[in-house]
Design a protein around this motif. Structure first.
Motif, mmCIF file in Angstrom:
data_model
loop_
_atom_site.group_PDB
_atom_site.id
_atom_site.type_symbol
_atom_site.label_atom_id
_atom_site.label_comp_id
_atom_site.label_asym_id
_atom_site.label_seq_id
_atom_site.Cartn_x
_atom_site.Cartn_y
_atom_site.Cartn_z
ATOM 1 N N ARG A 70 48.443 47.374 40.566
ATOM 2 C CA ARG A 70 48.310 48.815 40.815
ATOM 3 C C ARG A 70 47.039 49.309 40.115
ATOM 4 O O ARG A 70 46.820 49.036 38.932
ATOM 5 C CB ARG A 70 49.533 49.552 40.271
ATOM 6 N N GLN A 104 40.880 33.938 43.896
ATOM 7 C CA GLN A 104 41.574 33.196 44.952
ATOM 8 C C GLN A 104 41.120 31.750 45.012
ATOM 9 O O GLN A 104 41.907 30.871 45.328
ATOM 10 C CB GLN A 104 41.352 33.881 46.302
ATOM 11 N N ARG A 133 51.517 41.856 42.243
ATOM 12 C CA ARG A 133 51.329 43.247 42.651
ATOM 13 C C ARG A 133 50.492 43.962 41.593
ATOM 14 O O ARG A 133 50.926 44.119 40.448
ATOM 15 C CB ARG A 133 52.684 43.926 42.828
ATOM 16 N N LYS A 192 51.915 33.932 37.141
ATOM 17 C CA LYS A 192 50.928 34.631 37.959
ATOM 18 C C LYS A 192 50.277 35.768 37.167
ATOM 19 O O LYS A 192 49.081 36.033 37.317
ATOM 20 C CB LYS A 192 51.585 35.179 39.226
ATOM 21 N N ALA A 239 55.113 47.116 40.749
ATOM 22 C CA ALA A 239 53.877 46.536 40.239
ATOM 23 C C ALA A 239 54.193 45.544 39.129
ATOM 24 O O ALA A 239 55.142 45.724 38.359
ATOM 25 C CB ALA A 239 52.954 47.634 39.707
ATOM 26 N N GLU A 284 49.205 35.015 45.890
ATOM 27 C CA GLU A 284 48.827 36.118 46.772
ATOM 28 C C GLU A 284 48.715 37.399 45.943
ATOM 29 O O GLU A 284 49.575 37.683 45.103
ATOM 30 C CB GLU A 284 49.887 36.304 47.860
ATOM 31 N N VAL A 285 47.674 38.168 46.167
ATOM 32 C CA VAL A 285 47.451 39.413 45.428
ATOM 33 C C VAL A 285 47.635 40.600 46.373
ATOM 34 O O VAL A 285 47.054 40.629 47.453
ATOM 35 C CB VAL A 285 46.040 39.452 44.803
ATOM 36 N N ARG A 286 48.458 41.538 45.952
ATOM 37 C CA ARG A 286 48.632 42.778 46.700
ATOM 38 C C ARG A 286 48.184 43.949 45.832
ATOM 39 O O ARG A 286 48.645 44.092 44.702
ATOM 40 C CB ARG A 286 50.101 42.965 47.108
ATOM 41 N N ILE A 287 47.294 44.769 46.368
ATOM 42 C CA ILE A 287 46.732 45.878 45.608
ATOM 43 C C ILE A 287 47.320 47.182 46.111
ATOM 44 O O ILE A 287 47.304 47.477 47.309
ATOM 45 C CB ILE A 287 45.196 45.903 45.710
ATOM 46 N N ASP A 288 47.846 47.965 45.182
ATOM 47 C CA ASP A 288 48.394 49.284 45.485
ATOM 48 C C ASP A 288 47.532 50.323 44.785
ATOM 49 O O ASP A 288 47.334 50.249 43.566
ATOM 50 C CB ASP A 288 49.849 49.363 45.002
ATOM 51 N N ASN A 289 47.017 51.273 45.546
ATOM 52 C CA ASN A 289 46.156 52.296 44.972
ATOM 53 C C ASN A 289 46.962 53.545 44.632
ATOM 54 O O ASN A 289 47.693 54.068 45.473
ATOM 55 C CB ASN A 289 45.038 52.668 45.945
ATOM 56 N N ALA A 338 54.263 37.650 45.586
ATOM 57 C CA ALA A 338 52.890 38.097 45.394
ATOM 58 C C ALA A 338 52.710 38.793 44.050
ATOM 59 O O ALA A 338 53.643 39.387 43.507
ATOM 60 C CB ALA A 338 52.491 39.038 46.526
#
Length: 297
Positions: free
Chosen positions: A99, A117, A97, A283, A141, A124-129, A95
């Motif tokens: 941030r 998308q 990542r 990506k 990240a 796949e996108v994963r968002i970390d706050n 994915a």
């Protein structure tokens, strides 16, 4: 005592010849000539002071000393190759990542992600706050969106958009609290909504607009994030400082208005950042290109 390590290029050639037991195959794998392979082997034998291969009529075979050396050198190169493959998989596969801040994710990025998308359904996108600046050596990240002056050591930064702020409220709040003859100063004398991480926004804007004294003694209600502050404004609790880029949908729909129409553009801005020294995965390139194109639109 310093460790003795032979010249790495001849050692690499030895590993390939020992593994393939064939000068021609070794030359093909290394993309060099067969004579170049022979020269590298001779260099290593000269350094070690031993004969590693027997030159025979039908090719080469390892000497007894060469067999013992190969038994340790070949697995060592296998370990290096496997470690390198794992590292590259971790940075190029899996994915994406991202941030960023909660406010940026909720008010700008997530509403636009469906377009990304659609264009790149396999990513796949994963968002970390998180609020602190990213440390790519520490934080999981691939890219980050940060607020600042664009100068961070060891990072490449792409400018997204400037920080533009001004008061926002609902049309109903404006109608209820503006003064006679549509004077706007009374709006600043009821309740100012403040975001914890942007506590100075109100003071900066009031000074910019020449209204510092007007809002000096006004009640202030504080919230832990800009998202909550703007929600309080939408619910009619007061007037907040809005970031134009983050509130575009609310402003376009008329749910929030800019009563003073005096935006203050700050020197700091939002940037997409990524490590300066890192092979850029497909990506990451796709996300960067999409993000810059979306901002430009």
């Amino acid at each position: 005592m310093a460790r003795r390590i032979p010249p790495l290029n001849p050692l690499r050639v030895f590993e390939v010849v020992a593994r393939t037991q064939n000068l021609t195959l070794a030359a093909q794998e290394l993309h060099v000539s067969q004579s170049a392979v022979s020269r590298q082997i001779a260099t290593l034998e000269s350094y070690l002071g031993v004969e590693l291969f027997r030159r025979e009529r039908h090719g080469v075979t390892l000497t007894r000393v060469g067999q013992g050396y190969a038994a340790e050198i070949v697995p060592a190169f296998d370990a290096v190759a496997n470690a390198t493959a794992r590292l590259l998989r971790s940075t190029s596969q899996g994915a994406l990542r991202v941030r960023t801040y909660t406010t940026f994710a909720a008010k700008w990025l997530i509403p636009r992600l469906p377009d990304f998308q659609r264009q790149y359904p396999s990513i796949e996108v994963r968002i970390d706050n998180a609020t602190p600046d990213v440390d790519f050596d520490r934080d999981p990240a691939d890219v980050a969106i940060q607020f600042g002056d664009g100068r961070w050591p060891r990072l490449v930064a792409d400018h997204l958009f400037d920080d533009e702020i001004e008061p926002v409220c609902t049309p109903a709040y404006l109608a209820e609290h503006r003064g006679k003859r549509n004077k706007l100063e009374p709006l600043l004398q009821h309740r100012l909504l403040v975001s914890h991480y942007r506590r100075l926004d109100w003071d900066d804007w009031l000074a910019f607009a020449g209204m510092a004294e007007v809002g000096q003694g006004t009640e202030r209600m504080s919230f832990s994030s800009s998202v909550l502050t703007w929600q309080a404004a939408l619910d009619g609790l007061g007037i907040a400082i809005g970031q134009t880029a983050m509130l575009r949908s609310e402003l376009d729909a008329g749910r929030l208005v800019r009563p003073f129409a005096q935006p203050l553009r700050r020197e700091r801005a939002y940037y997409l950042v990524r490590p300066r020294v890192q092979r850029e995965a497909k990506k990451v390139s796709a996300f960067r290109d999409w993000l810059l194109e979306t901002v430009a639109r």
